[in-house]
Design a protein around this motif. Structure first.
Motif, PDB file in Angstrom:
ATOM      1  N   GLU A  21       0.830  -1.206   0.000  1.00  0.00           N
ATOM      2  CA  GLU A  21       0.000   0.000   0.000  1.00  0.00           C
ATOM      3  C   GLU A  21       0.870   1.263   0.000  1.00  0.00           C
ATOM      4  O   GLU A  21       0.621   2.203  -0.755  1.00  0.00           O
ATOM      5  CB  GLU A  21      -0.913  -0.016   1.232  1.00  0.00           C
ATOM      6  CG  GLU A  21      -1.898   1.115   1.293  1.00  0.00           C
ATOM      7  CD  GLU A  21      -2.791   1.061   2.531  1.00  0.00           C
ATOM      8  OE1 GLU A  21      -3.437   2.077   2.805  1.00  0.00           O
ATOM      9  OE2 GLU A  21      -2.818   0.020   3.224  1.00  0.00           O
ATOM     10  N   ILE A  22       1.895   1.268   0.821  1.00  0.00           N
ATOM     11  CA  ILE A  22       2.789   2.426   0.894  1.00  0.00           C
ATOM     12  C   ILE A  22       3.557   2.574  -0.423  1.00  0.00           C
ATOM     13  O   ILE A  22       3.695   3.687  -0.942  1.00  0.00           O
ATOM     14  CB  ILE A  22       3.735   2.312   2.104  1.00  0.00           C
ATOM     15  CG1 ILE A  22       2.927   2.592   3.378  1.00  0.00           C
ATOM     16  CG2 ILE A  22       4.927   3.268   1.984  1.00  0.00           C
ATOM     17  CD1 ILE A  22       3.654   2.342   4.659  1.00  0.00           C
ATOM     18  N   MET A  23       4.024   1.477  -0.988  1.00  0.00           N
ATOM     19  CA  MET A  23       4.754   1.542  -2.246  1.00  0.00           C
ATOM     20  C   MET A  23       3.888   2.157  -3.346  1.00  0.00           C
ATOM     21  O   MET A  23       4.322   3.059  -4.059  1.00  0.00           O
ATOM     22  CB  MET A  23       5.223   0.151  -2.683  1.00  0.00           C
ATOM     23  CG  MET A  23       6.004   0.185  -3.985  1.00  0.00           C
ATOM     24  SD  MET A  23       6.388  -1.452  -4.640  1.00  0.00           S
ATOM     25  CE  MET A  23       4.769  -2.021  -5.128  1.00  0.00           C
ATOM     26  N   TYR A  24       2.634   1.707  -3.461  1.00  0.00           N
ATOM     27  CA  TYR A  24       1.764   2.230  -4.508  1.00  0.00           C
ATOM     28  C   TYR A  24       1.374   3.682  -4.253  1.00  0.00           C
ATOM     29  O   TYR A  24       1.243   4.469  -5.194  1.00  0.00           O
ATOM     30  CB  TYR A  24       0.532   1.333  -4.696  1.00  0.00           C
ATOM     31  CG  TYR A  24       0.876   0.070  -5.446  1.00  0.00           C
ATOM     32  CD1 TYR A  24       1.402   0.127  -6.737  1.00  0.00           C
ATOM     33  CD2 TYR A  24       0.719  -1.172  -4.864  1.00  0.00           C
ATOM     34  CE1 TYR A  24       1.746  -1.026  -7.423  1.00  0.00           C
ATOM     35  CE2 TYR A  24       1.062  -2.334  -5.541  1.00  0.00           C
ATOM     36  CZ  TYR A  24       1.573  -2.243  -6.831  1.00  0.00           C
ATOM     37  OH  TYR A  24       1.912  -3.396  -7.503  1.00  0.00           O
ATOM     38  N   GLU A  25       1.222   4.039  -3.008  1.00  0.00           N
ATOM     39  CA  GLU A  25       0.930   5.440  -2.680  1.00  0.00           C
ATOM     40  C   GLU A  25       2.103   6.322  -3.086  1.00  0.00           C
ATOM     41  O   GLU A  25       1.919   7.412  -3.636  1.00  0.00           O
ATOM     42  CB  GLU A  25       0.622   5.595  -1.188  1.00  0.00           C
ATOM     43  CG  GLU A  25       0.131   6.955  -0.795  1.00  0.00           C
ATOM     44  CD  GLU A  25      -1.134   7.396  -1.522  1.00  0.00           C
ATOM     45  OE1 GLU A  25      -1.178   8.566  -1.959  1.00  0.00           O
ATOM     46  OE2 GLU A  25      -2.077   6.587  -1.672  1.00  0.00           O
ATOM     47  N   CYS A  26       3.315   5.870  -2.826  1.00  0.00           N
ATOM     48  CA  CYS A  26       4.515   6.618  -3.220  1.00  0.00           C
ATOM     49  C   CYS A  26       4.628   6.713  -4.741  1.00  0.00           C
ATOM     50  O   CYS A  26       4.974   7.769  -5.282  1.00  0.00           O
ATOM     51  CB  CYS A  26       5.769   5.982  -2.633  1.00  0.00           C
ATOM     52  SG  CYS A  26       5.939   6.231  -0.848  1.00  0.00           S
ATOM     53  N   LEU A  27       4.337   5.607  -5.433  1.00  0.00           N
ATOM     54  CA  LEU A  27       4.396   5.605  -6.900  1.00  0.00           C
ATOM     55  C   LEU A  27       3.453   6.659  -7.487  1.00  0.00           C
ATOM     56  O   LEU A  27       3.803   7.325  -8.471  1.00  0.00           O
ATOM     57  CB  LEU A  27       4.043   4.229  -7.454  1.00  0.00           C
ATOM     58  CG  LEU A  27       5.162   3.197  -7.466  1.00  0.00           C
ATOM     59  CD1 LEU A  27       4.624   1.824  -7.855  1.00  0.00           C
ATOM     60  CD2 LEU A  27       6.279   3.615  -8.411  1.00  0.00           C
ATOM     61  N   LYS A  28       2.276   6.814  -6.892  1.00  0.00           N
ATOM     62  CA  LYS A  28       1.325   7.828  -7.362  1.00  0.00           C
ATOM     63  C   LYS A  28       1.938   9.226  -7.304  1.00  0.00           C
ATOM     64  O   LYS A  28       1.580  10.094  -8.091  1.00  0.00           O
ATOM     65  CB  LYS A  28       0.057   7.826  -6.498  1.00  0.00           C
ATOM     66  CG  LYS A  28      -0.864   6.673  -6.696  1.00  0.00           C
ATOM     67  CD  LYS A  28      -2.078   6.856  -5.804  1.00  0.00           C
ATOM     68  CE  LYS A  28      -2.801   5.568  -5.546  1.00  0.00           C
ATOM     69  NZ  LYS A  28      -3.869   5.732  -4.542  1.00  0.00           N
ATOM     70  N   GLN A  29       2.849   9.430  -6.357  1.00  0.00           N
ATOM     71  CA  GLN A  29       3.473  10.737  -6.160  1.00  0.00           C
ATOM     72  C   GLN A  29       4.839  10.845  -6.849  1.00  0.00           C
ATOM     73  O   GLN A  29       5.555  11.821  -6.667  1.00  0.00           O
ATOM     74  CB  GLN A  29       3.632  11.023  -4.666  1.00  0.00           C
ATOM     75  CG  GLN A  29       2.336  10.976  -3.880  1.00  0.00           C
ATOM     76  CD  GLN A  29       1.310  11.972  -4.406  1.00  0.00           C
ATOM     77  OE1 GLN A  29       1.638  13.099  -4.724  1.00  0.00           O
ATOM     78  NE2 GLN A  29       0.064  11.528  -4.503  1.00  0.00           N
ATOM     79  N   GLY A  30       5.223   9.802  -7.603  1.00  0.00           N
ATOM     80  CA  GLY A  30       6.462   9.849  -8.368  1.00  0.00           C
ATOM     81  C   GLY A  30       7.684   9.279  -7.682  1.00  0.00           C
ATOM     82  O   GLY A  30       8.797   9.413  -8.191  1.00  0.00           O
TER      83      GLY A  30
END
Length: 121
Positions: A70-79
């Motif tokens: 979840e944290i990885m995908y949230e970070c990916l959304k922000q670049g």
């Protein structure tokens, strides 16, 4: 820089000194997150290679695999892109040439992702 060896470039650009400063900056920032978020079981690193272990319980050390994703995908959304190893360890390894501004932004994105997962201790 034509004809220079990698070691010469590292020396001319003072990369080693910069990495030492960045290491201390990352250590302080990640340890602050460790104190703030119970989801973080441990923080380990040297230079610009860091591992942030996520656990559901700091005593049992049960892996927080879904939270890591979840944290990885949230970070990916922000670049912000990084690898997750062993299912629960965020592997942070920015390039040696990263600017302090870019490093601050990356850690800010990571912190915001923890906030969104309600990982506060």
């Amino acid at each position: 820089m034509a004809g220079l060896t990698l070691l010469e470039v590292l020396e001319e650009e003072n990369i080693l000194e910069k990495v030492k400063e960045d290491q201390e900056f990352m250590r302080k920032a990640l340890n602050k997150m460790h104190r703030r978020y119970s989801l973080i079981g441990d923080v380990r690193g040297v230079g610009l290679l860091w591992g942030v272990e996520l656990v559901t319980d700091r005593i049992t050390k049960e892996k927080a695999t879904s939270e890591a994703e979840e944290i990885m995908y949230e970070c990916l959304k922000q670049g912000l892109s990084f690898k997750v190893s062993k299912g629960n360890v965020l592997q942070l390894s920015p390039p040696l040439t990263i600017t302090r501004e870019e490093l601050e932004k990356a850690l800010e994105i990571l912190n915001e992702a923890f906030l969104k997962t309600n990982a506060i201790a």
